[in-house]
Enzyme design. Sequence first.
Site, PDB file in Angstrom:
ATOM      1  N   CYS A   6      29.329   7.357   6.794  1.00 36.27           N
ATOM      2  CA  CYS A   6      29.346   6.462   5.640  1.00 36.27           C
ATOM      3  C   CYS A   6      29.333   7.255   4.337  1.00 36.27           C
ATOM      4  O   CYS A   6      28.692   8.305   4.240  1.00 36.27           O
ATOM      5  CB  CYS A   6      28.138   5.525   5.682  1.00 36.27           C
ATOM      6  N   ARG A  11      26.729  14.906   2.285  1.00 37.89           N
ATOM      7  CA  ARG A  11      26.110  15.031   3.615  1.00 37.89           C
ATOM      8  C   ARG A  11      26.430  16.419   4.166  1.00 37.89           C
ATOM      9  O   ARG A  11      27.197  16.560   5.118  1.00 37.89           O
ATOM     10  CB  ARG A  11      26.614  13.922   4.539  1.00 37.89           C
ATOM     11  N   PRO A  12      25.882  17.448   3.554  1.00 39.98           N
ATOM     12  CA  PRO A  12      26.208  18.811   3.980  1.00 39.98           C
ATOM     13  C   PRO A  12      25.695  19.110   5.382  1.00 39.98           C
ATOM     14  O   PRO A  12      24.698  18.542   5.834  1.00 39.98           O
ATOM     15  CB  PRO A  12      25.495  19.681   2.935  1.00 39.98           C
ATOM     16  N   ILE A  13      26.404  20.005   6.080  1.00 37.74           N
ATOM     17  CA  ILE A  13      25.982  20.400   7.425  1.00 37.74           C
ATOM     18  C   ILE A  13      25.509  21.846   7.445  1.00 37.74           C
ATOM     19  O   ILE A  13      25.407  22.457   8.502  1.00 37.74           O
ATOM     20  CB  ILE A  13      27.121  20.194   8.445  1.00 37.74           C
ATOM     21  N   ASP A  14      25.227  22.392   6.267  1.00 34.87           N
ATOM     22  CA  ASP A  14      24.831  23.796   6.207  1.00 34.87           C
ATOM     23  C   ASP A  14      23.551  24.083   6.981  1.00 34.87           C
ATOM     24  O   ASP A  14      23.412  25.141   7.598  1.00 34.87           O
ATOM     25  CB  ASP A  14      24.674  24.242   4.737  1.00 34.87           C
ATOM     26  N   LEU A  15      22.605  23.114   6.978  1.00 37.34           N
ATOM     27  CA  LEU A  15      21.365  23.333   7.725  1.00 37.34           C
ATOM     28  C   LEU A  15      21.640  23.418   9.222  1.00 37.34           C
ATOM     29  O   LEU A  15      21.033  24.224   9.934  1.00 37.34           O
ATOM     30  CB  LEU A  15      20.373  22.208   7.441  1.00 37.34           C
ATOM     31  N   ASP A 195      17.368   4.371   5.256  1.00 35.97           N
ATOM     32  CA  ASP A 195      18.227   3.423   5.959  1.00 35.97           C
ATOM     33  C   ASP A 195      17.760   1.977   5.827  1.00 35.97           C
ATOM     34  O   ASP A 195      18.493   1.060   6.206  1.00 35.97           O
ATOM     35  CB  ASP A 195      18.328   3.796   7.444  1.00 35.97           C
ATOM     36  N   ILE A 217      17.010  10.378  -1.032  1.00 31.98           N
ATOM     37  CA  ILE A 217      17.682  11.023   0.091  1.00 31.98           C
ATOM     38  C   ILE A 217      19.191  11.105  -0.131  1.00 31.98           C
ATOM     39  O   ILE A 217      19.779  12.188  -0.083  1.00 31.98           O
ATOM     40  CB  ILE A 217      17.388  10.273   1.406  1.00 31.98           C
TER      41      ILE A 217
END
Length: 303
Positions: A6, A11-15, A195, A217
């Site tokens: 969504c 919404r980074p995916i670096d972690l 959410d 968030i």
Amino acid sequence: PYPGGCTIGKRPIDLHLRGLEQLGAVFEHQEHTLSGRAEVLHGAQVYLDFPSVGATENVLLAAALAEGTTVIHGAAMEPEIVELASFLRKMGASVQGDGTPVITVKGVEKLHAAEYIIPSDRIVAGTYLFGAVMTRGEIRLLHVPLSHLGKLPELLEQMGAVVEAEEDWIYVRMDRQCRCIPYMVTAPFPGFPTDLQSVLLAALSTASGMSFIEEKIFEARFQIVEELRKMGASISSEDSFALIDGDARLHGARVEAKELRGGAALIMAALAAEGETCISGMEYVCRGYENINEDLKNLGIML
């Protein structure tokens, strides 16, 4: 391909990548794709800058079969993490500390099959509970682990609802207008979940008095505001803040679900509105609710 989801903000995916890299994975970035490989995964001290649920889950899964011991610092504490760890333990994994900021995983050589009952979804439960509050109705939800709901029961009481609950069920009845919530901020568990922010926003639009929500968030969580205004809500939002002037008499309108949780919140608002509401974009909602139409029909709602 790079992950989607969504459009509720960055919404980074670096972690995720950094955590897996510390276990021995190697990633290559192309223009539109991401490829990863690992000759062998080994235990490591993994530090998460933010308690990401997805990153915690990915590192936990990888560490279960990695060589040696992995310690995840700054881990997410959400109920979903505890359930995943419980599931892995049933399969033979060695996991300790789930539900706390530090999780220790001792890698094992293999996992075995297991039977596991997945609990009810706490966000779906929260959506229906707020729906009952908005419509001045009542609802009893079964097989809902009370510990998964965090401080939601107390919030519902603060809004004026009668709440009864035991370990695996909750009953909510509302026979008055909602009370306002002067200030609410979203936060990782055990804080108020992002959410459920959209459906809380919808509920507070009908409450008595002014309410204020801060979203910490995701920065694009207020896409629902424009749609609620079409239904008569009085809400102003800017950046990560929303000010809700309650007492709105919601009315039916043609509105659009632009993402999953906002779409579910529009459905709850439609239940409380006078007249007929037509909601487009239901494909978003169906991603996160197993059979919301049937659930609503069972509650006596005409669709």
